[in-house]
Write an enzyme that holds these catalytic residues in place. Sequence first.
Site, short mmCIF file in Angstrom:
data_model
loop_
_atom_site.label_atom_id
_atom_site.label_comp_id
_atom_site.label_asym_id
_atom_site.label_seq_id
_atom_site.Cartn_x
_atom_site.Cartn_y
_atom_site.Cartn_z
N TYR A 1 25.96 -8.56 80.86
CA TYR A 1 26.36 -9.92 81.23
C TYR A 1 27.22 -9.90 82.48
CZ TYR A 1 25.01 -11.64 76.58
OH TYR A 1 24.31 -11.99 75.45
N LYS B 1 47.67 -2.29 54.12
CA LYS B 1 47.17 -3.66 54.33
C LYS B 1 46.09 -3.64 55.41
CE LYS B 1 51.10 -4.74 57.28
NZ LYS B 1 51.89 -5.83 57.77
C1 LIG Z 1 56.73 -5.35 55.78
C2 LIG Z 1 56.11 -4.14 56.39
N1 LIG Z 1 56.53 -2.93 56.03
C3 LIG Z 1 56.02 -1.80 56.56
C4 LIG Z 1 55.02 -1.86 57.52
C5 LIG Z 1 54.47 -0.59 58.10
O1 LIG Z 1 54.76 -0.50 59.47
P1 LIG Z 1 54.22 0.70 60.35
O2 LIG Z 1 52.75 0.60 60.33
O3 LIG Z 1 54.79 0.45 61.69
O4 LIG Z 1 54.73 1.95 59.72
C6 LIG Z 1 54.55 -3.10 57.94
C7 LIG Z 1 53.51 -3.18 58.96
O5 LIG Z 1 53.31 -4.06 59.70
C8 LIG Z 1 55.10 -4.27 57.35
O6 LIG Z 1 54.70 -5.49 57.73
#
Ligand SMILES: Cc1ncc(COP(=O)(O)O)c(C=O)c1O
Length: 379
Positions: A271, A48
């Site tokens: 800045y 994601k």
């Molecule tokens: C529902 C879910 N599963 C798995 C993961 C993977 O987590 P990580 O990046 O800590 O392995 C995430 C990441 O935020 C998540 O939201």
Amino acid sequence: MNEEHLEPLKRHPEGRALRAEVDLGRIGRNLGRIRAAAGGREVWAVVKANAYGHGAVHVGRALAAAGTHGLAVSNLEEGLELRQGGIECPILVLGGLRPEALPAASAEGLSIAVVGPEHLRDYARALSSHPVRLHLKLDTGMGRFGLLPSELSECLEDLRQLSPWTDGVMGHFATADDPDQGFALRQRRVFDACLSQLSDAGIHPPQRHHGNSDACLRNLLDRDTHIRPGLALFGLTTVPEGRVLGLEPALALVAEVARVKTVPAGTTVGYGRTFVAPQPMQIATLACGYADGYRRDLGNRAVVGFKGRTFPVVGRVSMDYLTVALPGEVPVTPGDPMTLFSADPSEPHSVERLAQALNTIPYELTCALHRRITRRYFS
Ligand SMILES: Cc1ncc(COP(=O)(O)O)c(C=O)c1O
């Protein structure tokens, strides 16, 4: 104006001298390491947020080629992006979906996490015409998405209706990185109790997955069939076990020097004039700023890598530029590459070390890398 009619961003190889260099070979090897640490369990690789900033389509293809069971994304658009990129493996949308969006998910063969009790009947109605594979998310202690254990018994009949489409049951750890495993083990017990309740009701989805990266590294997987790592795939970790496993960071952020000037002592830079040159020195300006995801609070705090040495980022980081101070004798010319994020975890400008300096987590730094940064892939 309708956004869909906007032209996509045009890129030119000479356009911007700022690139994220992503080693897909490392990502593939990290997948193998995590899988081995997880006893060979199948992987839903979490890509994601543009694969944590690394580039979802390229990373997704590499992970599919390296043998991941599937890819997990946050929302429908991210899933569609992967399909448009030609990725054919299973894709799971973690953040749930309104029933109205089921036809789109069905058309692209996306699997969906069911994240609450509210749409169960609408789903059941829609699925016969728009079939979608489902994963039932349980809130075992994260307090975010998922059916609460207390909601389960009143939903069992609806869940039974969904059972032919339900491939998995999932939860998510809130504290897998905490050396005190007390709460994580409690979440496991809650998960187990829910699985038994489902099983007693005749609901036996073949997949069970509760573990993120840290749960894999810390052996919190119990009877899970699948794992759901994200961060560790990119070679980043917040727990010592990750370095022991030999995870290799996959991303370096490199900017070419745009301008160099020699300034006398007393010159102020940027800045707010927060940096005053203590002696004559060179100031190199790089075309990378907070709009690219390089945090503003790294000004006067971080270093960059150049020709085997490090030099300080001086003055405030601005929207599109940052400035680096070098002693006069160091040869530096426009076009020279400087490393802003190093892929060597022991370097002071590695993502992990910069995140520590900022009192944040590596996720935040890589996810923030803007899409306008050119990504270059190699393996
Ligand atoms: C529902 C879910 N599963 C798995 C993961 C993977 O987590 P990580 O990046 O800590 O392995 C995430 C990441 O935020 C998540 O939201």
